[in-house]
Design a protein around this motif. Structure first.
Motif, PDB file in Angstrom:
ATOM      1  N   LEU A  73      13.559 -18.678 -40.706  1.00 21.76           N
ATOM      2  CA  LEU A  73      14.560 -17.856 -40.252  1.00 21.76           C
ATOM      3  C   LEU A  73      13.894 -17.129 -38.954  1.00 21.76           C
ATOM      4  O   LEU A  73      12.919 -16.340 -39.171  1.00 21.76           O
ATOM      5  CB  LEU A  73      14.970 -16.872 -41.262  1.00 21.76           C
ATOM      6  N   ILE A  74      14.479 -17.480 -37.721  1.00 26.51           N
ATOM      7  CA  ILE A  74      14.325 -16.423 -36.549  1.00 26.51           C
ATOM      8  C   ILE A  74      14.772 -15.260 -36.778  1.00 26.51           C
ATOM      9  O   ILE A  74      15.702 -14.989 -36.774  1.00 26.51           O
ATOM     10  CB  ILE A  74      14.648 -17.540 -35.399  1.00 26.51           C
ATOM     11  N   SER A  75      13.812 -14.316 -36.386  1.00 27.95           N
ATOM     12  CA  SER A  75      14.188 -12.925 -36.401  1.00 27.95           C
ATOM     13  C   SER A  75      15.187 -12.319 -35.423  1.00 27.95           C
ATOM     14  O   SER A  75      15.341 -13.165 -34.346  1.00 27.95           O
ATOM     15  CB  SER A  75      13.154 -11.719 -36.470  1.00 27.95           C
ATOM     16  N   GLY A  78      13.635 -12.776 -32.024  1.00 30.39           N
ATOM     17  CA  GLY A  78      13.378 -14.020 -31.697  1.00 30.39           C
ATOM     18  C   GLY A  78      12.111 -14.521 -32.187  1.00 30.39           C
ATOM     19  O   GLY A  78      11.645 -14.068 -33.536  1.00 30.39           O
ATOM     20  N   HIS A  79      11.464 -15.688 -31.647  1.00 29.96           N
ATOM     21  CA  HIS A  79      10.004 -16.088 -32.503  1.00 29.96           C
ATOM     22  C   HIS A  79       9.382 -16.536 -31.166  1.00 29.96           C
ATOM     23  O   HIS A  79       9.445 -16.499 -30.207  1.00 29.96           O
ATOM     24  CB  HIS A  79      10.462 -17.193 -33.369  1.00 29.96           C
ATOM     25  N   TYR A  81       7.296 -19.105 -29.473  1.00 29.43           N
ATOM     26  CA  TYR A  81       7.653 -20.674 -29.184  1.00 29.43           C
ATOM     27  C   TYR A  81       6.394 -21.279 -29.083  1.00 29.43           C
ATOM     28  O   TYR A  81       6.551 -22.548 -29.776  1.00 29.43           O
ATOM     29  CB  TYR A  81       8.163 -20.612 -27.854  1.00 29.43           C
ATOM     30  N   ILE A  92      15.758 -24.851 -39.559  1.00 27.49           N
ATOM     31  CA  ILE A  92      15.746 -23.569 -38.968  1.00 27.49           C
ATOM     32  C   ILE A  92      16.828 -22.932 -38.730  1.00 27.49           C
ATOM     33  O   ILE A  92      17.946 -23.485 -38.544  1.00 27.49           O
ATOM     34  CB  ILE A  92      15.276 -23.932 -37.038  1.00 27.49           C
ATOM     35  N   GLU A  93      17.009 -21.432 -39.342  1.00 28.06           N
ATOM     36  CA  GLU A  93      18.342 -20.649 -39.066  1.00 28.06           C
ATOM     37  C   GLU A  93      17.881 -19.502 -38.341  1.00 28.06           C
ATOM     38  O   GLU A  93      16.548 -18.921 -38.009  1.00 28.06           O
ATOM     39  CB  GLU A  93      18.519 -20.198 -40.510  1.00 28.06           C
ATOM     40  N   SER A  94      18.925 -18.890 -37.659  1.00 33.79           N
ATOM     41  CA  SER A  94      18.592 -17.977 -36.661  1.00 33.79           C
ATOM     42  C   SER A  94      19.392 -16.670 -36.670  1.00 33.79           C
ATOM     43  O   SER A  94      20.584 -16.710 -36.875  1.00 33.79           O
ATOM     44  CB  SER A  94      19.028 -18.547 -35.147  1.00 33.79           C
ATOM     45  N   PHE A  96      18.824 -14.230 -34.375  1.00 38.03           N
ATOM     46  CA  PHE A  96      18.282 -13.804 -33.001  1.00 38.03           C
ATOM     47  C   PHE A  96      19.540 -13.131 -32.287  1.00 38.03           C
ATOM     48  O   PHE A  96      20.561 -13.737 -32.268  1.00 38.03           O
ATOM     49  CB  PHE A  96      17.949 -15.148 -32.195  1.00 38.03           C
ATOM     50  N   GLN A 101      19.390 -13.466 -26.534  1.00 40.11           N
ATOM     51  CA  GLN A 101      19.546 -14.722 -26.102  1.00 40.11           C
ATOM     52  C   GLN A 101      20.073 -14.684 -24.751  1.00 40.11           C
ATOM     53  O   GLN A 101      19.859 -15.826 -23.827  1.00 40.11           O
ATOM     54  CB  GLN A 101      20.543 -15.557 -26.901  1.00 40.11           C
ATOM     55  N   SER A 130       8.230 -13.198 -28.196  1.00 39.12           N
ATOM     56  CA  SER A 130       9.231 -14.264 -28.101  1.00 39.12           C
ATOM     57  C   SER A 130       9.738 -14.670 -26.718  1.00 39.12           C
ATOM     58  O   SER A 130       9.880 -15.716 -26.011  1.00 39.12           O
ATOM     59  CB  SER A 130      10.512 -13.744 -28.846  1.00 39.12           C
TER      60      SER A 130
END
Ligand code: SF4
Length: 276
Positions: A73-75, A78-79, A81, A92-94, A96, A101, A130
């Protein structure tokens, strides 16, 4: 006691949405007996960790290669890269934040136009990691890191003869304003900035209580601003009513909060003090 609660309080929209997505995904993982990984804390608040753990267990990613039935899970921030190459092939779940974004769209355009890119913020904050890793890994472009606002103004003396983008961490303590036709600025998040601006108008309190985690950068910004603006008042940064020292409170009292503080916690603190 004479107590006031500063509005808005509780989560910003980005944190609210991230928590909703994370709760759902933790529950899905539990129901399907999958492992779910977060790169780091979802948002900077231990009370949110407790809330999430009511839906199921999650793990903090620690460099392992994930399998296709794992969830990553992307927080809200963000994450990194640079993790993409070693993550494996998890689902992958997001969570963000959409505001962050949207910044990436602006950044990508700036890179396409070959603008110089500067970054101002806490370098170890997940949002900074991120954003910088997005530019350097995904866009293969170099970011120049600024230590502080003064660093920026010393660069600004060169008048930005080449097109430049300054990215300011969304929870940065102040807006940077500088007019130059070659300079584009992505500034602080409006939800954070609004709370910082409001506190400047809240002059007449003897006690200021900031609710939130000591690990949250926007909560710390709010607390430090109060300390700076009202040095003769009393000020506290707390995350539960158990941390209140009743003897030290002096009316009138203002309660305000960071964007990752739980509304229930704030209401609890407000009602407790008001009824003293
Ligand atoms: S503070 Fe602003 S940028 Fe950060 S998660 Fe909330 S809405 Fe998004």
């Amino acid at each position: 006691m004479k107590t006031f609660l500063l509005n808005p309080y509780g989560f910003c929209p980005g944190v609210e949405k991230a928590i909703k997505i994370a709760c759902e995904q933790v529950k899905v993982a539990k129901n399907n007996q999958k492992n779910i990984y977060f790169e780091h804390q979802l948002v900077h608040n231990e009370a949110v960790d407790e809330l999430l753990s009511k839906y199921g267990n999650y793990k903090i990613y620690n460099d392992e290669t994930l399998k296709s039935d794992d969830i990553f899970l992307i927080s809200a921030h963000g994450h990194n890269y640079f993790l993409d190459d070693k993550l494996g092939n998890p689902q992958i779940e997001s969570a963000f934040c959409s505001l962050l974004q949207n910044r990436f769209i602006v950044i990508k355009k700036a890179v396409e136009k070959r603008k110089k890119i500067y970054y101002l913020g806490e370098i170890n904050h997940p949002e900074s990691i991120s954003t910088i890793s997005y530019i350097e890994k995904k866009l293969s472009y170099k970011v120049q890191i600024l230590k502080d606002k003064d660093d920026f103004f010393s660069i600004a003396r060169n008048n930005f003869l080449t097109p430049t983008l300054l990215i300011v961490q969304s929870t940065y303590k102040e807006q940077i304003e500088f007019n130059d036709k070659n300079l584009q600025i992505i500034g602080a998040c409006p939800f954070v900035y609004k709370r910082l601006e409001l506190i400047k108008t809240m002059k007449d309190f003897n006690t200021y209580i900031v609710v939130g985690s000591k690990a949250s950068s926007n909560t710390k910004s709010l607390y430090n601003l109060i300390k700076h603006l009202y040095p003769d008042s009393r000020y506290y940064l707390i995350n539960s009513k158990e941390e209140i020292s009743i003897k030290e409170l002096k009316e009138p009292i203002l309660i305000c909060s960071g964007t990752s503080a739980l509304k229930d916690t704030i209401d609890d603190i407000y009602n407790f003090i008001k009824d003293l």
